[in-house]
Design a protein around this motif. Structure first.
Motif, PDB file in Angstrom:
ATOM      1  N   LEU A   1       0.657  -6.804  19.073  1.00 28.87           N
ATOM      2  CA  LEU A   1       0.151  -5.836  19.386  1.00 28.87           C
ATOM      3  C   LEU A   1       0.991  -4.462  18.904  1.00 28.87           C
ATOM      4  O   LEU A   1       2.089  -4.800  18.875  1.00 28.87           O
ATOM      5  CB  LEU A   1       0.057  -5.456  20.924  1.00 28.87           C
ATOM      6  CG  LEU A   1      -0.667  -4.596  21.623  1.00 28.87           C
ATOM      7  CD1 LEU A   1      -2.123  -4.751  21.247  1.00 28.87           C
ATOM      8  CD2 LEU A   1      -0.546  -4.549  23.139  1.00 28.87           C
ATOM      9  N   ILE A   2       0.483  -3.541  17.934  1.00 24.77           N
ATOM     10  CA  ILE A   2       1.197  -2.357  17.425  1.00 24.77           C
ATOM     11  C   ILE A   2       0.376  -1.003  18.036  1.00 24.77           C
ATOM     12  O   ILE A   2      -0.723  -1.026  18.426  1.00 24.77           O
ATOM     13  CB  ILE A   2       1.300  -2.554  15.983  1.00 24.77           C
ATOM     14  CG1 ILE A   2      -0.120  -2.569  15.273  1.00 24.77           C
ATOM     15  CG2 ILE A   2       1.938  -3.424  15.423  1.00 24.77           C
ATOM     16  CD1 ILE A   2      -0.150  -1.898  14.013  1.00 24.77           C
ATOM     17  N   SER A   3       1.438  -0.027  17.720  1.00 24.10           N
ATOM     18  CA  SER A   3       0.911   1.476  18.291  1.00 24.10           C
ATOM     19  C   SER A   3       0.099   1.805  17.228  1.00 24.10           C
ATOM     20  O   SER A   3       0.114   1.661  15.934  1.00 24.10           O
ATOM     21  CB  SER A   3       2.021   2.082  18.638  1.00 24.10           C
ATOM     22  OG  SER A   3       2.688   2.565  17.423  1.00 24.10           O
ATOM     23  N   ALA A   4      -0.528   2.881  17.591  1.00 24.18           N
ATOM     24  CA  ALA A   4      -1.397   3.892  16.503  1.00 24.18           C
ATOM     25  C   ALA A   4      -0.581   4.280  15.447  1.00 24.18           C
ATOM     26  O   ALA A   4      -1.108   4.279  14.478  1.00 24.18           O
ATOM     27  CB  ALA A   4      -2.000   4.974  17.288  1.00 24.18           C
ATOM     28  N   SER A   5       0.708   4.627  15.775  1.00 20.24           N
ATOM     29  CA  SER A   5       1.647   5.379  14.805  1.00 20.24           C
ATOM     30  C   SER A   5       2.096   4.329  13.722  1.00 20.24           C
ATOM     31  O   SER A   5       1.959   4.356  12.608  1.00 20.24           O
ATOM     32  CB  SER A   5       2.900   6.004  15.324  1.00 20.24           C
ATOM     33  OG  SER A   5       3.499   5.188  16.085  1.00 20.24           O
ATOM     34  N   GLU A   6       2.204   2.970  14.459  1.00 21.00           N
ATOM     35  CA  GLU A   6       2.810   2.100  13.652  1.00 21.00           C
ATOM     36  C   GLU A   6       1.305   1.547  12.416  1.00 21.00           C
ATOM     37  O   GLU A   6       1.588   1.294  11.485  1.00 21.00           O
ATOM     38  CB  GLU A   6       3.114   0.901  14.229  1.00 21.00           C
ATOM     39  CG  GLU A   6       3.598  -0.210  13.316  1.00 21.00           C
ATOM     40  CD  GLU A   6       4.638  -1.230  13.857  1.00 21.00           C
ATOM     41  OE1 GLU A   6       4.709  -0.965  15.114  1.00 21.00           O
ATOM     42  OE2 GLU A   6       4.971  -2.238  13.306  1.00 21.00           O
ATOM     43  N   LEU A   7       0.197   1.479  13.177  1.00 21.38           N
ATOM     44  CA  LEU A   7      -0.982   1.377  12.333  1.00 21.38           C
ATOM     45  C   LEU A   7      -1.112   2.156  11.215  1.00 21.38           C
ATOM     46  O   LEU A   7      -1.551   1.701   9.947  1.00 21.38           O
ATOM     47  CB  LEU A   7      -2.266   1.279  13.379  1.00 21.38           C
ATOM     48  CG  LEU A   7      -3.483   1.218  12.863  1.00 21.38           C
ATOM     49  CD1 LEU A   7      -3.672  -0.155  12.078  1.00 21.38           C
ATOM     50  CD2 LEU A   7      -4.571   1.316  13.650  1.00 21.38           C
ATOM     51  N   LEU A   8      -1.109   3.460  11.542  1.00 18.64           N
ATOM     52  CA  LEU A   8      -1.171   4.583  10.632  1.00 18.64           C
ATOM     53  C   LEU A   8      -0.244   4.315   9.342  1.00 18.64           C
ATOM     54  O   LEU A   8      -0.410   4.985   8.414  1.00 18.64           O
ATOM     55  CB  LEU A   8      -1.294   5.944  11.253  1.00 18.64           C
ATOM     56  CG  LEU A   8      -2.532   6.270  12.163  1.00 18.64           C
ATOM     57  CD1 LEU A   8      -2.395   7.581  12.870  1.00 18.64           C
ATOM     58  CD2 LEU A   8      -3.872   6.298  11.085  1.00 18.64           C
ATOM     59  N   ARG A   9       0.945   4.081   9.814  1.00 15.93           N
ATOM     60  CA  ARG A   9       1.930   3.870   8.609  1.00 15.93           C
ATOM     61  C   ARG A   9       1.412   2.830   7.744  1.00 15.93           C
ATOM     62  O   ARG A   9       1.700   3.115   6.479  1.00 15.93           O
ATOM     63  CB  ARG A   9       3.345   3.386   9.426  1.00 15.93           C
ATOM     64  CG  ARG A   9       4.378   4.297   9.248  1.00 15.93           C
ATOM     65  CD  ARG A   9       5.868   3.735   9.303  1.00 15.93           C
ATOM     66  NE  ARG A   9       5.875   2.601  10.414  1.00 15.93           N
ATOM     67  CZ  ARG A   9       6.077   3.023  11.692  1.00 15.93           C
ATOM     68  NH1 ARG A   9       6.078   4.192  12.057  1.00 15.93           N
ATOM     69  NH2 ARG A   9       6.413   2.150  12.494  1.00 15.93           N
ATOM     70  N   HIS A  10       0.806   1.868   8.103  1.00 12.53           N
ATOM     71  CA  HIS A  10       0.069   0.676   7.188  1.00 12.53           C
ATOM     72  C   HIS A  10      -0.953   1.224   6.618  1.00 12.53           C
ATOM     73  O   HIS A  10      -1.330   0.828   5.446  1.00 12.53           O
ATOM     74  CB  HIS A  10      -0.045  -0.581   7.911  1.00 12.53           C
ATOM     75  CG  HIS A  10       1.043  -1.294   8.351  1.00 12.53           C
ATOM     76  ND1 HIS A  10       1.794  -2.059   7.555  1.00 12.53           N
ATOM     77  CD2 HIS A  10       1.678  -1.542   9.729  1.00 12.53           C
ATOM     78  CE1 HIS A  10       2.861  -2.578   8.037  1.00 12.53           C
ATOM     79  NE2 HIS A  10       2.634  -2.200   9.572  1.00 12.53           N
ATOM     80  N   GLU A  11      -1.996   2.055   7.317  1.00 10.68           N
ATOM     81  CA  GLU A  11      -3.179   2.454   6.867  1.00 10.68           C
ATOM     82  C   GLU A  11      -3.306   4.153   6.895  1.00 10.68           C
ATOM     83  O   GLU A  11      -3.945   4.577   7.733  1.00 10.68           O
ATOM     84  CB  GLU A  11      -4.145   1.779   7.513  1.00 10.68           C
ATOM     85  CG  GLU A  11      -4.333   0.029   7.619  1.00 10.68           C
ATOM     86  CD  GLU A  11      -4.535  -0.288   6.433  1.00 10.68           C
ATOM     87  OE1 GLU A  11      -5.066   0.628   5.569  1.00 10.68           O
ATOM     88  OE2 GLU A  11      -4.364  -1.504   5.979  1.00 10.68           O
TER      89      GLU A  11
END
Ligand SMILES: Cc1cc2nc3c(=O)[nH]c(=O)nc-3n(C[C@H](O)[C@H](O)[C@H](O)COP(=O)(O)OP(=O)(O)OC[C@H]3O[C@@H](n4cnc5c(N)ncnc54)[C@H](O)[C@@H]3O)c2cc1C
Ligand SMILES: Cc1cc2nc3c(=O)[nH]c(=O)nc-3n(C[C@H](O)[C@H](O)[C@H](O)COP(=O)(O)OP(=O)(O)OC[C@H]3O[C@@H](n4cnc5c(N)ncnc54)[C@H](O)[C@@H]3O)c2cc1C
Lengths: 432, 423
Positions: free
Chosen positions: A91-101
């Motif tokens: 599970l990852i946070s929104a901010s980590e998701l946005l770092r990838h995407e």
């Protein structure tokens, strides 16, 4: 061994349109045959792809929660993935998701990573599998429809539109017609296919830079959601819808659904707003009343049914092969393994691969948008798997699948393919 | 041979690319190479088997193919090198190109590159039309190439969708090969092309249906019928064996879109507007000053003669640039004028920038605008502070050219914005 295909070109049923994702099985029904086949298939694909020159883009995927309702379901999805042995999900946070995407819309709330999900070529792979069978002694009969059969003294006499075939064992892999073929030949079927249409919209190649991984939806009670994915051909697509229907052939698209997909795409990936649409297509999943593949053997009649391969059959294909071979062997049949099997090289259509236009001597580029050469087209028009329809040629070469959709190359293509297709692209005054 | 230094590469050997080449040679530029992906240069006119072409350029009326040959001959005689069957697959910063031909892949570069890749029509997919996907759905360009280059026909009884100029030339193309269109349909209440071509279908005995929208395409292997809807939302089926989707031109700006050049595709009030071509200044100079653009790539759509003239002008400005005479740098933001549109009824305004200092004797004389619908009112150009710089009364229709003098927009300015709106 012979493959009997109703259409003039293979991959004309459920396999003509899919998302081309090699799934890990993280969300497959636990304990299902489907899960086993996906995971065995996934493993085998990774073992063979390099030798066969097949493409594998290890993009990974994110299952993204866009609402509180969806986020609430992520824990359950994660537990299921771990239960299915896909341990590297987290599970990852929104901010980590946005770092990838970084191009993803900022109303994403949280996500699960599925690093093992990959992109493959949905046509070159099955073509290569069949080519390998042919290279090692099998035959293929196209435009050949199975209509019935008699089983007598341990042997089948299968009636087809091109005459009868005698064989010891039959494997029914008729996809959207799996139940029909069982019924026509055996007189009974254990399942009923309700085709489930999936429409897609493909955006201009420029859009593919907006995304790295596959963006999967969280299925909720209200909606199944749509997938945002790149293709190995360099496009970005949004889809599929899930619409139950009666027709097993009608893969038409409709404006309202496509506009809904575009809106859903723009909502999640705002950069799509000013991207032109390159293509629109639809496929039919051979869904049944059951939540699993319907693979079974009628040992007394040397018959195996491979039915209801609904929405994961591209990933499951090689695993299904293993599973069926086990069933077949259980009936007492024995075959020595081929000592030194021929391993053919697949067609290279992936954008990142050594495409034909990159090496000299190809003659001319015929399709400018997808950079398809005359050499590739002529090759696809010959041999036992020769394209006999524009659809078949598209799957083998990608002609007319780019942004102009044939504006520039239709005329040249009509000329080159004269005499090759059952339904010609054009007629001339001198034609028969 | 390609290893020698090239001064200017022109991508695309249509009317604009070839005239740019001729102009560069006449201005004394040493080595000018046109890269053309088709077997012959000449561009779209190669397959427009009808007159009139060439009035402006050669004071003579040619058919498209004759005109294309004349353009090529003129360019070759001027010393322009033309490499056919050569596709540019990638344009990189600074005028470096990735090119493929039967010889394989090569990287070539020039001091300046002129993009002259023209326009094409919008295909079925991007128009988002419901229905099955049978054989027989084509654009006019594909039909023309089949008929005039290969002498083949894709259908016998098509429905023609659209009423632009090209839609009427499509009727001629059909006639040439014994194809009899069963209907011509237009969503709007009026024909898009200027009168009197609107009379043309009647003369050719093709029924014209205005206020009629294509709803869906039917047919399994080949087109069998189309469903259409009129203004009262009544639907009916027209039997046919093909659908000809005409017009709705869009720049063939692939290389720019997938590369580093800025594209004109702003979102205006939630709708995508803009030329769809590269963003240019009044010299046709792109966001990378090594690249220029000319011809219909700049904007959909003008005639061959117009594109030819634009090529000639851009050729001259590129020659000026090589000589160090071109003022300004479009990369310098703030110090140039940015032209934007603030009203979705405006389809685009081109050029999108004016490089300063403004030289009245050089560069495009006009900003070209188009509209998405019929429009009456006042066209206003304001500066960033809302001060009206220029205005005129407006009464025009879809796809009609409207020209605004650049000189009127730049007086005593040192950069900033020009915003077009209709009031
Ligand atoms: C929208 C959509 C998205 C999908 N996304 C993915 C994905 O991302 N990853 C993934 O792994 N899977 C995906 N799938 C699933 C995958 O495409 C299917 O599971 C797979 O194609 C099924 O293959 P099949 O061989 O069982 O059926 P088919 O491809 O339908 O093959 C059956 C063949 O039998 C022939 N036939 C039928 N009747 C007869 C007869 N009487 N005689 C002779 N021949 C006959 C047909 O012509 C057909 O060619 C997706 C499917 C859809 C529709
Ligand atoms: C179907 C159709 C019909 C038309 N009919 C008429 C008409 O009747 N009368 C009229 O005046 N105008 C007509 N036009 C408008 C037409 O655009 C202009 O006449 C004129 O051709 C524009 O010239 P151009 O040089 O800008 O582009 P084009 O003539 O389009 O030339 C562009 C050239 O660039 C080449 N090219 C593109 N990409 C590459 C690449 N990556 N690498 C190498 N080469 C490349 C193309 O092959 C082409 O030869 C028509 C346009 C279309 C699409």
């Amino acid at each position: 061994m012979a493959v009997v295909e109703k259409a003039s070109d293979i991959l004309d049923g459920a396999s003509k349109a899919n998302s081309a994702i090699l799934h890990t099985g993280f969300d497959a029904p636990p304990g299902s045959v489907e899960l086993t086949c996906i995971q065995d298939g996934y493993r085998e694909y990774r073992e063979i792809y390099a030798d066969m020159g097949l493409v594998l883009e290890e993009t990974g995927a994110f299952v993204v929660g866009w609402s509180d309702e969806e986020v609430a379901k992520l824990e359950g999805i994660l537990a299921k993935a771990h239960g299915n042995g896909v341990d590297d999900c987290s599970l990852i946070s929104a901010s980590e998701l946005l770092r990838h995407e970084p191009s993803l819309a900022d109303h994403a709330k949280a996500a699960i990573t599925v690093p093992g999900e990959c992109l493959i070529d949905p046509w070159s792979a099955p073509y290569a599998y069949l080519q390998q069978a042919l290279d090692n002694g099998a035959e293929v009969f196209v435009s050949c429809t199975v209509t019935g059969g008699e089983f007598e003294a341990g042997e089948w006499r299968i009636a087809t539109s091109r005459g009868s075939l005698r064989t010891r064992q039959v494997i029914n892999c008729a996809g959207l017609y799996g139940d029909v073929v069982d019924e026509d030949v055996l007189g009974v079927t254990d399942f009923h296919i309700t085709p489930r249409k999936g429409q897609f919209v493909v955006f201009d190649k420029a859009a593919s830079s907006l995304l790295n991984a596959v963006i999967l939806p969280v299925p909720t009670s209200r909606t199944k959601g749509v997938v945002l994915f790149r293709t190995v051909f360099g496009n970005l697509a949004v889809g599929p819808t899930a619409e139950d229907q009666d027709s097993r052939d009608d893969a038409s698209s409709d404006k309202a659904a496509i506009e809904m997909l575009i809106a859903a795409g723009v909502d999640k990936l705002p950069g799509l707003a000013n991207m032109p649409v390159t293509a629109v297509y639809a496929g039919l999943r051979p869904a049944t009343q059951f939540q699993d593949y319907q693979i079974s053997a009628d040992a007394a009649r040397n018959w195996i049914t491979v039915g209801g391969i609904r929405s994961t059959g591209l990933s499951g294909a090689l695993g299904i092969g293993q599973y069926v071979f086990k069933l077949y062997s259980q009936s007492g049949a024995k075959h020595p393994a081929i000592a030194d099997p021929v391993v053919p090289r697949a067609k290279v259509l992936a954008q990142s691969g050594p495409r034909d236009w990159k090496s000299a001597g190809y003659g001319e580029i015929v399709c400018h948008c997808e950079l398809v050469t005359a050499r590739e087209i002529n090759k696809a028009l010959s041999g036992p798997l020769a394209a006999r329809s524009l659809q078949g040629l598209k799957r083998q070469t990608r002609v007319t699948m780019g942004r102009c959709q044939g504006f520039f190359c239709s005329a040249r293509l009509a000329e080159i393919t004269t005499g090759h297709f059952d339904e010609p692209l054009s007629e001339g005054d001198d034609d028969e | 041979m390609m290893s020698n230094k090239i001064d200017v590469i022109i991508i695309g050997g249509g009317p604009s690319g070839l005239s740019a080449g001729v102009e560069l040679k006449r201005a004394g530029v040493a080595r000018v190479v046109v890269l053309e992906r088709e077997p012959q240069a000449g561009g779209i006119p190669r397959h427009c088997g009808h007159p009139p072409f060439g009035m402006r350029e050669f004071k003579w009326i040619y058919t498209g193919p004759q005109y294309a040959r004349k353009l090529v001959k003129t360019a070759v005689e001027a010393g322009v090198e033309i490499r056919t069957l050569t596709s540019v697959v990638e344009a990189l910063p600074g005028g470096k190109l990735l090119v493929t031909s039967d010889n394989g892949v090569e990287k070539i570069s020039a001091q300046r590159v002129i993009y002259a890749t023209g326009v094409r029509e919008t295909p079925r997919s991007a128009r988002i039309i419901s229905g099955s996907r049978p054989l027989g759905v084509l654009n006019t360009g594909a039909l023309q190439s089949m008929v005039y280059l290969k002498h083949r026909r894709p259908f016998k009884r098509p429905v023609i969708v659209g009423t632009e100029l090209v839609s009427f030339s499509a009727i001629q193309t059909c006639r040439h090969m014994g194809i009899r269109p069963v209907a011509m349909i237009e969503q709007a209440a009026r024909v898009t092309a200027r009168w009197p071509v609107g009379l043309f279908p009647m003369l050719m005995r093709v029924p014209l249906h205005l206020n009629t929208r294509l709803v869906s395409i039917k047919g399994d292997k080949r087109v069998e019928a189309v469903e259409v809807e009129n203004a009262s939302r009544e639907r009916r089926v027209i039997e046919c064996d093909g659908v000809l989707l005409t017009g709705q031109f869009t720049p063939e700006a692939t290389l720019a879109r997938c590369g580093h050049l800025e594209i004109d595709a702003p979102s205006v009030g939630g709708s995508i507007r803009g030329s769809g071509g590269p963003v240019v200044d009044q010299y046709g100079r792109c966001s990378d000053p090594a690249y220029f653009a000319a011809g219909n790539l700049l904007r959909p759509v003008e005639t061959a003669g117009w594109s030819w003239n634009e090529g000639r002008q851009v050729g001259r400005w590129v020659a000026d640039d090589l000589a160090g005479d071109l003022a300004g740098d479009p990369l310098v933001t703030g110090e140039n004028i940015h032209i934007t549109i603030a009203d979705p009824i405006i389809k685009f305004a081109m050029p999108q920038k004016i490089s300063l200092p403004y030289k009245p004797e050089r560069g495009m004389k006009h900003v070209q605008l188009r509209f998405t619908d019929s429009v009456k009112g006042t066209l206003v150009a304001e500066d960033g502070q809302g001060k009206v710089m220029w205005q005129c009364s407006l009464n025009t229709h879809r796809e009609r050219r409207v020209l605004v003098p650049v000189a009127g927009l730049v007086s005593e300015r040192s950069g900033g914005e020009i915003v077009f709106r209709v009031v």
